[in-house]
Write an enzyme that holds these catalytic residues in place. Structure first.
Site, PDB file in Angstrom:
ATOM      1  NE  ARG A  47      -3.563  -2.263   2.741  1.00  0.00           N
ATOM      2  CZ  ARG A  47      -3.248  -3.428   3.315  1.00  0.00           C
ATOM      3  NH1 ARG A  47      -2.033  -3.587   3.823  1.00  0.00           N
ATOM      4  NH2 ARG A  47      -4.128  -4.397   3.381  1.00  0.00           N
ATOM      5  CE  LYS A  60      -6.229  -0.939   4.888  1.00  0.00           C
ATOM      6  NZ  LYS A  60      -7.572  -1.279   4.354  1.00  0.00           N
ATOM      7  CG  HIS A  72      -5.293   0.141  -3.587  1.00  0.00           C
ATOM      8  ND1 HIS A  72      -4.590   0.184  -2.400  1.00  0.00           N
ATOM      9  CD2 HIS A  72      -6.197  -0.867  -3.443  1.00  0.00           C
ATOM     10  CE1 HIS A  72      -5.062  -0.736  -1.570  1.00  0.00           C
ATOM     11  NE2 HIS A  72      -6.028  -1.388  -2.184  1.00  0.00           N
ATOM     12  NE  ARG A 120      -3.161  -3.720  -1.466  1.00  0.00           N
ATOM     13  CZ  ARG A 120      -2.693  -4.564  -0.554  1.00  0.00           C
ATOM     14  NH1 ARG A 120      -1.398  -4.614  -0.301  1.00  0.00           N
ATOM     15  NH2 ARG A 120      -3.510  -5.374   0.105  1.00  0.00           N
ATOM     16  CG  HIS A 138      -6.360  -9.177   1.493  1.00  0.00           C
ATOM     17  ND1 HIS A 138      -6.719  -9.585   0.223  1.00  0.00           N
ATOM     18  CD2 HIS A 138      -6.029  -7.862   1.381  1.00  0.00           C
ATOM     19  CE1 HIS A 138      -6.620  -8.567  -0.619  1.00  0.00           C
ATOM     20  NE2 HIS A 138      -6.208  -7.521   0.066  1.00  0.00           N
ATOM     21  CE1 TYR A 165      -7.383  -7.819  -6.759  1.00  0.00           C
ATOM     22  CE2 TYR A 165      -7.421  -8.805  -4.576  1.00  0.00           C
ATOM     23  CZ  TYR A 165      -7.157  -7.738  -5.407  1.00  0.00           C
ATOM     24  OH  TYR A 165      -6.668  -6.570  -4.879  1.00  0.00           O
TER      25      TYR A 165
END
Length: 412
Positions: A262, A286, A357, A360, A383, A392
């Site tokens: 990110r 995150k 982004h 990614r 994730h 995806y």
């Protein structure tokens, strides 16, 4: 007689006024922050003129404030052609003098904080201390909570026990139409979090979190917009790695494209996060989660090239620094996003988006086409929720075609 302030700045005469004795240390501070020689000359000269004006107007050191800088600039404009950086130069001067204790911190009028903001701030402290949420998440949630409390109680006393389901529903109905879908969903998430917090404290006895309306949304409604492998190659090839900025930009773009980081993870990457012997990089994701990722040889080579022949001298521990003074790390993810946008524009690439982004999404799409499982993709992208990676599946068109049944009518 000329007076030397710094090896790059010479004044026509010795400086006068309450700040004269501190101009040398100010010049040293400017030089250390990476300002150019021309910028340093401009800042020191206007600082000397400002100090002389303070002496002539009888202003002592303890009384200097930003208002004096404004008044001086008006005075200066009547005698000298204004320069675009004059106001910023005086702001830097006053900030420096305050940091050194030369000028006392300016007292500001105490603002009466509305009860709604006090309540929202207590909620923010709970999220930070008890829930250990990231500052970015807290900054997203708190404004929505403030809006709710102002909507229900105005500037008066906040009595959460008076909240009813109809109050929550009416607020969402009032606020949601003006928000983008993702913002509206974020708002309802924030409200549920706050109402659970209020019930945990005992301020609310009912489960008002259940009363927050659900924002209509089709799951996996949109296909991730991913930059193609060919566009990524074109972009990387367009970077001029003969320059310091080019070496920095190339290393950043490689991190985005090869590791799927990110923009914030790249912006806040520090020198100590790279283990050159083990060939690993520690990524701060995150909510403060930390993960070790292998450092590909080409990415490591690009970062090393920047560190050895491009990174300015700085006390900052950040890997990537701004190209313009003050020489510090990027303030946040927006700096990396801006770099991506300008690089795409310079290369003339019509990418799906102008943001970071998409790299990614591009990495995930390439991994999926090569046979990687969703769990493997989720692990690389960091994730925590497997459902996040499921989106995806909608981009693997070739694989989906193999599952399609033949048309009963035959080919037409």
């Amino acid at each position: 007689m000329k007076y030397t302030i710094h090896d790059q700045v010479t004044l026509s005469h010795a400086p006068e006024g309450p700040l004269a004795a501190h101009l040398i240390s100010f010049a040293d501070a400017i030089s250390a922050r990476g300002y150019s020689a021309q910028s340093m000359k401009q800042q020191i000269r206007i600082a000397a003129c400002f100090s002389l004006w303070l002496k002539q107007t009888g202003v002592s050191v303890k009384d200097i404030c930003y208002d004096h800088a404004t008044r001086y600039l008006r005075f200066r404009a009547r005698h000298v052609q204004p320069y675009r950086g004059d106001r910023a130069a005086l702001r830097h001067l006053i900030d420096f003098m305050r940091s050194e204790g030369v000028i006392p911190v300016e007292k500001t009028a105490t603002r009466r904080v509305p009860p709604a903001e006090i309540c929202a701030q207590a909620y923010a402290e709970y999220l930070r201390d008890a829930r250990a949420l990231a500052d970015a998440t807290i900054n997203y949630y708190v404004p929505f909570v403030c809006d709710l409390l102002h909507h229900c109680f105005g500037n008066g006393k906040v009595n959460l026990s008076r909240l009813r389901a109809v109050d929550i529903v009416s607020f969402v109905q009032y606020r949601a139409p003006s928000l983008h879908l993702k913002r509206a969903k974020l708002m309802t998430t924030a409200l549920r979090s706050f109402l659970r917090y209020a019930r945990y404290r005992g301020d609310v006895t009912l489960d008002l979190a259940a009363a927050v309306p659900v924002v209509a949304n089709w799951s996996m409604a949109s296909i991730p917009r991913a930059i193609s492998a060919e566009q990524t190659r074109q972009l990387l090839a367009s970077i001029d790695r003969r320059t310091a900025i080019g070496r920095r930009d190339y290393a950043i773009l490689l991190l985005l494209a090869r590791l799927g980081l990110r923009s914030g993870e790249v912006a806040f990457l520090e020198l100590d996060d790279i283990d050159w012997r083990a060939g690993q990089v520690s990524v701060h994701g995150k909510s403060g989660q930390r993960s070790e990722m292998p450092l590909p040889a080409d990415v490591g080579k690009a970062i090393a090239a920047y560190l050895l022949r491009g990174r300015p001298h700085s006390a900052s521990r950040r890997v990537f620094l701004r190209a313009k003074a003050p020489i510090t790390g990027f303030r946040g993810p927006c700096g990396v996003g801006s770099l991506v946008r300008h690089s795409l524009q310079r290369a003339g690439i019509d990418a799906p988006t102008m943001g970071a982004h998409q790299f990614r999404h591009g990495l995930a799409t390439q991994m999926l086409s090569r046979g990687a499982s969703l769990s493997e993709i989720g692990e690389v992208l960091g994730h925590r929720d497997p459902n996040t990676t499921r989106i995806y599946t909608s981009v693997d068109i070739k694989a989906l075609r193999t599952l399609a049944l033949p048309w009963p009518g035959g080919v037409r």
